[in-house]
Design an enzyme around this catalytic site. Sequence first.
Site, short mmCIF file in Angstrom:
data_model
loop_
_atom_site.label_atom_id
_atom_site.label_comp_id
_atom_site.label_asym_id
_atom_site.label_seq_id
_atom_site.Cartn_x
_atom_site.Cartn_y
_atom_site.Cartn_z
N HIS A 69 0.87 -1.34 0.07
CA HIS A 69 -0.05 0.20 0.02
C HIS A 69 0.72 1.29 -0.03
O HIS A 69 0.70 2.22 -0.66
CB HIS A 69 -0.90 0.08 1.35
CG HIS A 69 -1.84 1.37 1.21
ND1 HIS A 69 -1.56 1.96 2.44
CD2 HIS A 69 -2.71 1.83 0.53
CE1 HIS A 69 -2.65 2.86 2.31
NE2 HIS A 69 -3.22 2.70 1.06
N GLU A 72 2.09 1.60 -3.34
CA GLU A 72 1.03 2.16 -4.05
C GLU A 72 0.92 3.74 -4.28
O GLU A 72 0.72 4.21 -5.28
CB GLU A 72 -0.30 1.52 -3.82
CG GLU A 72 -1.34 2.25 -4.48
CD GLU A 72 -2.81 2.36 -3.64
OE1 GLU A 72 -3.40 3.39 -3.45
OE2 GLU A 72 -3.06 1.38 -2.79
N HIS A 73 1.05 4.35 -2.99
CA HIS A 73 0.75 5.73 -2.88
C HIS A 73 2.23 6.42 -3.65
O HIS A 73 1.96 7.27 -4.43
CB HIS A 73 1.17 6.14 -1.43
CG HIS A 73 -0.25 6.16 -0.99
ND1 HIS A 73 -0.76 7.26 -0.28
CD2 HIS A 73 -0.96 5.17 -0.67
CE1 HIS A 73 -2.12 6.84 0.18
NE2 HIS A 73 -2.15 5.56 -0.05
#
Length: 445
Positions: A69, A72-73
């Site tokens: 995650h 992903e950012h």
Amino acid sequence: MTASNNRGPAERPARAITKTLQDGVRRTVLPSGLRIITESIPTTRSASLGVWVGVGSRDETPALSGASHFLEHLLFKGTQKRSALDISAEIEAVGGETNAFTTKEYTCYYARVLDADLPLAVDVLCDAVANSVLDPADVETERGVILEEIAMHDDEPGDEVHDVFTEAIFGPGTALGRLISGTEATISPMTRAQINRFYRARYKAPQIVITAAGNLDHGSVVRLIRAALAGTPLDTAGAPAAVRDGSKRHRVKPPATVVRHRDTEQAHLVLGCEGLGRDDERRFAQGVLNNVLGGGMSSRLFQEIREKRGLAYSVYSYGSQYADAGVFAVYAGCAPGKAEEVLELIRAELAAVAAQGVTATELARGKGMAKGTYVLGLEDTGSRMSRLAKSELLYGDMMSVDELLARVDAVTLDEVNALAAELLTRPMSLAVVGPFDDGAFPPAS
């Protein structure tokens, strides 16, 4: 969709290999092992593109929980030729949109644009996924953003209760039990070097599927992607990765009751058990059973708890499926003083369906809901693009819409009732978020 979990990596092609999968759907495997699947829909004026990576939170170590995650950012924060502003501005300048999301088993980066702007979307997304620089300053900025996101999630008890339930079923430190976002304890110390190693070790061409749907030409999309990835770390030699192995079931914990105290105006409950894995042929019967139990306003739980008694605004059942595991659960949100009554009614309804089954009328309604939901969900290019990717990544095969509808139609009353008798008598775990202390609810059994 037909499960193909035994399919191993294909022999590496010396050149790109293209085949037609269905009318309007074509698949190309590049020499790198990266797969490109498109669906031509000439009647639209838009196109949706997705870069899907077969890596999710379950692929992390406990110490790196949240790395997928976090990454992903970061992939939208800048590349060797684009800043974060460039990435967003180039897409927004043509009226398009781009975003990403992370799950337990894969990560997706996507864009939706006018058909004429698909080349731009290909170039921007491929650049972001293949060439991110992970600038140390951006790592620190996004660390703060993610910690705020975690805090915001903790302030949403209706969301938190599902995480509490997942931890109760699989265990908080296990691959499926860990939070996708990670926790403050794992995100705060995570370094740029750790994230970069995860990025370069996991984001390999054989693990990536790029899908597009809309007014497009398959050959043109393939050429655009090859040009965008030329000379990048994804321009290598390899063979497509096999679908995730589901032959060994993920362990579940003994039934448990977990209460998370929150000073809320509403109690949030999730009661459920181990469900079916993704390759279980009974998943179509489970979909029908789910619709009958809590899949809509005509479902048993909604009628019994909300319509007849007005005890809850929201009550529904759901199933989550993974390669080697699954859960089946019921959620309800109600006044704290009504929580025990609501829980008793849920248990009673599950027991009644397990013992007596569903009726022929309910079977027909449940099948109709399943078919309608699926077909109506394919009315836009984004959902069609997602269908292509999930078929390839999760199943290694693509079932046509007609084939899928036929599988739903083939579900029998005996199959649904046999599944209900097995599934709904399994040991149940309970998760509660609300103004309660430990011991407020009887132990799960």
